[in-house]
Write a protein that holds these residues in place. Structure first.
Motif, PDB file in Angstrom:
ATOM      1  N   GLN A 235       0.834  -1.209   0.000  1.00 53.29           N
ATOM      2  CA  GLN A 235       0.000   0.000   0.000  1.00 53.29           C
ATOM      3  C   GLN A 235       0.869   1.260   0.000  1.00 53.29           C
ATOM      4  O   GLN A 235       0.592   2.222  -0.728  1.00 53.29           O
ATOM      5  N   SER A 239       0.780   4.085  -3.015  1.00 53.53           N
ATOM      6  CA  SER A 239       0.126   5.367  -2.720  1.00 53.53           C
ATOM      7  C   SER A 239       1.136   6.431  -2.307  1.00 53.53           C
ATOM      8  O   SER A 239       2.094   6.157  -1.579  1.00 53.53           O
ATOM      9  N   ALA A 246      -3.942   7.364  -2.272  1.00 54.42           N
ATOM     10  CA  ALA A 246      -4.075   7.580  -0.828  1.00 54.42           C
ATOM     11  C   ALA A 246      -5.488   8.032  -0.474  1.00 54.42           C
ATOM     12  O   ALA A 246      -6.086   7.557   0.503  1.00 54.42           O
ATOM     13  N   ALA A 247      -6.031   8.938  -1.264  1.00 56.58           N
ATOM     14  CA  ALA A 247      -7.397   9.417  -1.007  1.00 56.58           C
ATOM     15  C   ALA A 247      -8.403   8.283  -1.174  1.00 56.58           C
ATOM     16  O   ALA A 247      -9.350   8.138  -0.378  1.00 56.58           O
ATOM     17  N   ASP A 250      -8.349   5.871   1.786  1.00 54.97           N
ATOM     18  CA  ASP A 250      -9.099   6.384   2.938  1.00 54.97           C
ATOM     19  C   ASP A 250     -10.584   6.090   2.781  1.00 54.97           C
ATOM     20  O   ASP A 250     -11.254   5.672   3.740  1.00 54.97           O
ATOM     21  N   ALA A 251     -11.112   6.299   1.569  1.00 56.44           N
ATOM     22  CA  ALA A 251     -12.521   6.021   1.318  1.00 56.44           C
ATOM     23  C   ALA A 251     -12.810   4.531   1.453  1.00 56.44           C
ATOM     24  O   ALA A 251     -13.839   4.120   2.007  1.00 56.44           O
ATOM     25  N   ARG A 253     -11.110   2.253   3.266  1.00 60.53           N
ATOM     26  CA  ARG A 253     -11.041   1.860   4.679  1.00 60.53           C
ATOM     27  C   ARG A 253     -12.328   2.225   5.406  1.00 60.53           C
ATOM     28  O   ARG A 253     -12.842   1.441   6.215  1.00 60.53           O
ATOM     29  N   ALA A 254     -12.841   3.395   5.131  1.00 57.46           N
ATOM     30  CA  ALA A 254     -14.057   3.832   5.820  1.00 57.46           C
ATOM     31  C   ALA A 254     -15.258   2.959   5.449  1.00 57.46           C
ATOM     32  O   ALA A 254     -16.091   2.630   6.302  1.00 57.46           O
TER      33      ALA A 254
END
Length: 294
Positions: A235, A239, A246-247, A250-251, A253-254
């Motif tokens: 990862q 990224s 990277a952005a 984050d999405a 993971r959420a």
């Protein structure tokens, strides 16, 4: 004296009880890998059409008229049946088995101690994966108490022809199976969702999106397995802080934070149900043999 692997695998007599999805896969994978000769393999099935399809694909393979017939002369016997079928199968084959044979169950809710209680032979439990068809992935090995070191070596060598055998504790079989055996379905689903998103949001052609996704997953697996990357390192390498990947991570993971914990909860709950059903069925069988009510 050129009888190393041939002596251990190709020339032994092998029986398969059950020719469903995984039973048929194992028969084909071992024969295609040269680990077994069709003439030394006997199969039995409650669905004759599936067994007959195997005999047409592999000339010389024998269709046994009964489970007992498939088991009687087998040096190595594979039990590829559903948990609900084990009681009837074990009752049928136990009288024809002897201490020199090895029975291998591929059914995770059936415990080694239950098999050893029901059968006079040596037993093992090895959980395969659909990716073994491509000579890839792991097979999960658990050993019964009667197996000698040479028996374990023979089984490890055999499964090495189609997979990477990994010895695990029987208590870990559910979690390990979730990763190794159920995992291909989970990640095929995720890849399908990935391709669908490319189609919906970018207008990409579906077939091309699936091809790119599959090749990506294959390359990722090779980096992790062959090149020694960790999942976190991969990862990080892909990224860049503040960048697109990277952005998107984050999405991701959420949105997936509870996805796999939920998967493990569901599989473990279902596994507990299957364990209880198998235990009740085999206990009832034992009571009946002792003169109790059926």
């Amino acid at each position: 004296m050129k009888r190393t692997r041939e002596k251990e695998g190709r020339w032994m007599k092998v029986g398969f009880i059950g020719t469903g999805s995984m039973g048929s896969l194992l028969v084909g994978a071992f024969i295609d890998a040269g680990a077994m000769l069709p003439a030394n393999v006997a199969v039995s099935s409650r669905t004759p059409s599936k067994a007959e399809a195997l005999t047409r694909r592999y000339p010389g393979l024998r269709l046994a008229p009964s489970n007992a017939d498939a088991a009687r002369d087998a040096d190595l016997l594979f039990l590829c049946v559903k948990p609900s079928d084990f009681r009837a199968v074990l009752t049928e084959i136990a009288p024809v088995l002897h201490t020199g044979q090895i029975a291998v169950s591929i059914t995770s809710p059936v415990k080694l101690e239950q098999l050893e209680r029901a059968l006079p032979c040596k037993v093992a439990k090895v959980i395969p994966s659909i990716v073994n068809k491509a000579k890839a992935g792991a097979s999960l090995a658990m050993w019964g108490t009667r197996l000698a070191p040479e028996d374990r070596n023979r089984l490890t060598e055999l499964f090495s022809t189609i997979s990477r055998p990994v010895e695990i504790r029987e208590d870990d079989v559910r979690a390990a199976s979730d990763i190794s055996s159920c995992g291909p379905a989970f990640f095929a689903f995720l890849l399908g969702e990935f391709a669908d998103a490319a189609v919906r949001h970018a207008g990409m052609e579906r077939g091309k999106a699936e091809t790119l996704a599959a090749e990506m997953l294959l390359g990722t697996a090779r980096l992790l397995v062959e090149q020694g990357f960790s999942t976190q390192e991969l990862q990080t390498r892909v990224s860049v802080p503040g960048g697109i990947t990277a952005a998107a991570l984050d999405a991701l993971r959420a949105s997936t934070a509870e996805a796999f914990p939920s998967v493990f909860r569901v599989t473990h709950e279902k596994f507990a149900e299957d364990l209880a059903k198998v235990e009740a069925s085999l206990r009832e069988s034992g009571d009946t043999e002792k003169g109790g009510s059926p």
